[in-house]
Design a protein around this motif. Structure first.
Motif, mmCIF file in Angstrom:
data_model
loop_
_atom_site.group_PDB
_atom_site.id
_atom_site.type_symbol
_atom_site.label_atom_id
_atom_site.label_comp_id
_atom_site.label_asym_id
_atom_site.label_seq_id
_atom_site.Cartn_x
_atom_site.Cartn_y
_atom_site.Cartn_z
ATOM 1 N N ASN A 114 33.649 43.820 43.191
ATOM 2 C CA ASN A 114 34.860 43.211 43.733
ATOM 3 C C ASN A 114 34.540 41.768 44.147
ATOM 4 O O ASN A 114 33.667 41.548 44.996
ATOM 5 N N PRO A 115 35.219 40.768 43.562
ATOM 6 C CA PRO A 115 34.956 39.386 43.954
ATOM 7 C C PRO A 115 35.168 39.112 45.440
ATOM 8 O O PRO A 115 34.504 38.242 46.014
ATOM 9 N N ALA A 116 36.098 39.834 46.074
ATOM 10 C CA ALA A 116 36.336 39.634 47.499
ATOM 11 C C ALA A 116 35.122 40.066 48.317
ATOM 12 O O ALA A 116 34.741 39.400 49.290
ATOM 13 N N VAL A 117 34.504 41.174 47.939
ATOM 14 C CA VAL A 117 33.289 41.625 48.622
ATOM 15 C C VAL A 117 32.172 40.603 48.414
ATOM 16 O O VAL A 117 31.453 40.239 49.353
ATOM 17 N N THR A 118 32.026 40.125 47.186
ATOM 18 C CA THR A 118 31.014 39.119 46.894
ATOM 19 C C THR A 118 31.260 37.849 47.702
ATOM 20 O O THR A 118 30.323 37.249 48.248
ATOM 21 N N PHE A 119 32.514 37.438 47.807
ATOM 22 C CA PHE A 119 32.857 36.243 48.577
ATOM 23 C C PHE A 119 32.517 36.429 50.049
ATOM 24 O O PHE A 119 31.956 35.532 50.693
ATOM 25 N N GLY A 120 32.817 37.599 50.606
ATOM 26 C CA GLY A 120 32.477 37.875 51.998
ATOM 27 C C GLY A 120 30.975 37.843 52.228
ATOM 28 O O GLY A 120 30.494 37.292 53.230
ATOM 29 N N MET A 121 30.213 38.417 51.300
ATOM 30 C CA MET A 121 28.762 38.398 51.415
ATOM 31 C C MET A 121 28.209 36.981 51.300
ATOM 32 O O MET A 121 27.225 36.630 51.957
ATOM 33 N N ALA A 132 26.484 34.702 43.555
ATOM 34 C CA ALA A 132 27.869 35.058 43.850
ATOM 35 C C ALA A 132 28.791 34.678 42.681
ATOM 36 O O ALA A 132 29.641 35.477 42.268
ATOM 37 N N VAL A 133 28.623 33.465 42.162
ATOM 38 C CA VAL A 133 29.449 33.028 41.028
ATOM 39 C C VAL A 133 29.192 33.912 39.810
ATOM 40 O O VAL A 133 30.125 34.323 39.104
ATOM 41 N N PHE A 134 27.930 34.226 39.572
ATOM 42 C CA PHE A 134 27.576 35.086 38.435
ATOM 43 C C PHE A 134 28.201 36.473 38.582
ATOM 44 O O PHE A 134 28.756 37.026 37.620
ATOM 45 N N TYR A 135 28.131 37.048 39.781
ATOM 46 C CA TYR A 135 28.732 38.350 40.026
ATOM 47 C C TYR A 135 30.232 38.325 39.745
ATOM 48 O O TYR A 135 30.778 39.225 39.087
ATOM 49 N N ILE A 136 30.920 37.301 40.254
ATOM 50 C CA ILE A 136 32.371 37.240 40.100
ATOM 51 C C ILE A 136 32.754 37.126 38.629
ATOM 52 O O ILE A 136 33.700 37.774 38.157
ATOM 53 N N ILE A 137 32.013 36.329 37.872
ATOM 54 C CA ILE A 137 32.284 36.203 36.437
ATOM 55 C C ILE A 137 32.091 37.546 35.735
ATOM 56 O O ILE A 137 32.935 37.978 34.933
ATOM 57 N N MET A 138 31.008 38.213 36.029
ATOM 58 C CA MET A 138 30.725 39.502 35.379
ATOM 59 C C MET A 138 31.722 40.577 35.803
ATOM 60 O O MET A 138 32.120 41.425 34.993
ATOM 61 N N GLN A 139 32.145 40.547 37.062
ATOM 62 C CA GLN A 139 33.155 41.505 37.519
ATOM 63 C C GLN A 139 34.480 41.304 36.778
ATOM 64 O O GLN A 139 35.115 42.276 36.358
ATOM 65 N N CYS A 140 34.886 40.055 36.627
ATOM 66 C CA CYS A 140 36.144 39.762 35.931
ATOM 67 C C CYS A 140 36.063 40.158 34.460
ATOM 68 O O CYS A 140 37.008 40.732 33.904
ATOM 69 N N LEU A 141 34.921 39.869 33.814
ATOM 70 C CA LEU A 141 34.752 40.254 32.417
ATOM 71 C C LEU A 141 34.767 41.785 32.263
ATOM 72 O O LEU A 141 35.373 42.323 31.323
ATOM 73 N N THR A 185 42.233 44.094 52.415
ATOM 74 C CA THR A 185 40.895 43.616 52.064
ATOM 75 C C THR A 185 40.016 43.488 53.296
ATOM 76 O O THR A 185 38.806 43.724 53.233
ATOM 77 N N PHE A 186 40.613 43.106 54.430
ATOM 78 C CA PHE A 186 39.847 43.054 55.673
ATOM 79 C C PHE A 186 39.260 44.428 55.983
ATOM 80 O O PHE A 186 38.073 44.550 56.332
ATOM 81 N N VAL A 187 40.066 45.469 55.861
ATOM 82 C CA VAL A 187 39.583 46.828 56.119
ATOM 83 C C VAL A 187 38.410 47.160 55.202
ATOM 84 O O VAL A 187 37.374 47.685 55.641
ATOM 85 N N LEU A 188 38.564 46.843 53.919
ATOM 86 C CA LEU A 188 37.513 47.156 52.954
ATOM 87 C C LEU A 188 36.231 46.384 53.249
ATOM 88 O O LEU A 188 35.148 46.980 53.352
ATOM 89 N N VAL A 189 36.318 45.074 53.380
ATOM 90 C CA VAL A 189 35.114 44.251 53.529
ATOM 91 C C VAL A 189 34.457 44.494 54.889
ATOM 92 O O VAL A 189 33.227 44.503 55.003
ATOM 93 N N ILE A 234 43.556 44.192 46.452
ATOM 94 C CA ILE A 234 42.337 44.076 47.276
ATOM 95 C C ILE A 234 41.084 43.859 46.431
ATOM 96 O O ILE A 234 39.972 44.014 46.928
ATOM 97 N N ASN A 235 41.272 43.527 45.169
ATOM 98 C CA ASN A 235 40.171 43.299 44.246
ATOM 99 C C ASN A 235 40.660 42.349 43.158
ATOM 100 O O ASN A 235 41.329 42.777 42.212
ATOM 101 N N PRO A 236 40.371 41.055 43.277
ATOM 102 C CA PRO A 236 40.889 40.096 42.302
ATOM 103 C C PRO A 236 40.511 40.392 40.861
ATOM 104 O O PRO A 236 41.290 40.117 39.944
#
Length: 286
Positions: A114-121, A132-141, A185-189, A234-236
């Motif tokens: 989840n990019p939101a989780v990655t962003f929070g971390m 973080a950028v690599f994770y978000i790209i791979m998550q979207c793909l 998303t606040f609840v999740l993260v 809650i997950n872009p």
């Protein structure tokens, strides 16, 4: 008996039941915070563990979209909702898959999915900007591929049933949807931060084993609450994958909500956990 009574009195005096609370309970022998991750770590690009983690995020998000959108399709195509798993079943599919996938990938990539989780971390300095950028790209793909496979299996049904895309439901405003995404998303993260807190892991050996359970349960509960409002994003990456493969105008009209809302919610959760729960900035001054 007299000797035993004396031992009890001695123990009661030596080990008082009153224990310091909060930051007062921390001593020099207490857990020490690990140093923050560097924003830029070029050496990561030469590490196999870096690429392996990205592949794990891709595969996990692929499987997540595949199972959950198929579940949404199954509920949508049923004329009688009582004959299908219904909204509760959709919520269980999302929460259950997160539980399973976090369990499988936590030791490799941290199990963000989840990019939101990655962003929070990232905001909490738990990982570098490069990672973080690599994770978000791979998550979207991964999300795009997962939704694409579902469409390939049942193209007509996928298009007829809106492809599991997120959009503001009838009767709700954009403000309602944005608020639902922020709080959800606040609840999740916040749950992710609490379940993976390194300090708790150091003190309670059972915490790392149980971590996927509260995370999956949080996803389940948020879906129960917000499916009627936005279909629950809650997950872009999940929202992007479904919208891109479905590719209809109304799926893009409010798509910004499913990025802005989760990122705001993740940022608030990171700030709340770091400052209020852990009081990390204040410890640094001591």
């Amino acid at each position: 008996m007299e000797g035993k009574e004396e031992d009890v009195k001695l123990g009661a005096n030596k080990f008082s039941e009153r224990q310091p609370l909060g930051t007062a309970a921390q001593t020099d022998k207490d857990y020490k915070e690990p140093p923050p991750a560097p924003l830029f770590e070029p050496g990561e690009l030469k590490s196999w563990s870096f690429w392996r983690a990205g592949i794990a995020e891709f595969m996990a998000t692929f499987l997540f979209l595949y199972i959950t959108i198929l579940t949404v399709m199954g509920v949508g195509r049923s004329g009688n909702k009582c004959a299908s798993v219904g909204i509760q079943g959709i919520a269980w599919a999302f929460g259950g898959m997160i539980f399973a996938l976090v369990y499988c990938t936590a030791g490799i990539s941290g199990g963000h999915i989840n990019p939101a989780v990655t962003f929070g971390m990232l905001l909490a300095r738990k990982l570098s900007l490069v990672r973080a950028v690599f994770y978000i790209i791979m998550q979207c793909l991964g999300a795009i591929c997962g939704a694409g496979v579902v469409k390939g299996f049942q193209r007509h049904e996928y298009e007829r049933l809106n492809g599991g895309a997120n959009f503001v439901q009838h009767g709700y405003t954009k403000g309602d949807a944005l608020g639902a995404e922020i709080v959800g998303t606040f609840v999740l993260v916040y749950t992710v931060f609490s379940a993976t807190d390194a300090k708790r892991n150091a003190r309670d050996s059972h915490v790392p084993i149980l971590a996927p359970l509260p995370i999956g349960f949080a996803v389940f509960l948020v879906h129960l609450a917000t499916i009627p409002i936005t279909g629950t994003g809650i997950n872009p990456a999940r929202s992007l994958g479904a919208a891109l493969v479905f590719d209809r105008d109304f799926a893009w009209d409010d798509h910004w909500i499913f990025w802005v809302g989760p990122f705001i919610g993740a940022a608030l959760a990171a700030v709340y956990h770091q400052i209020i729960i852990r009081a990390i900035p204040f410890k640094a001054r001591v």
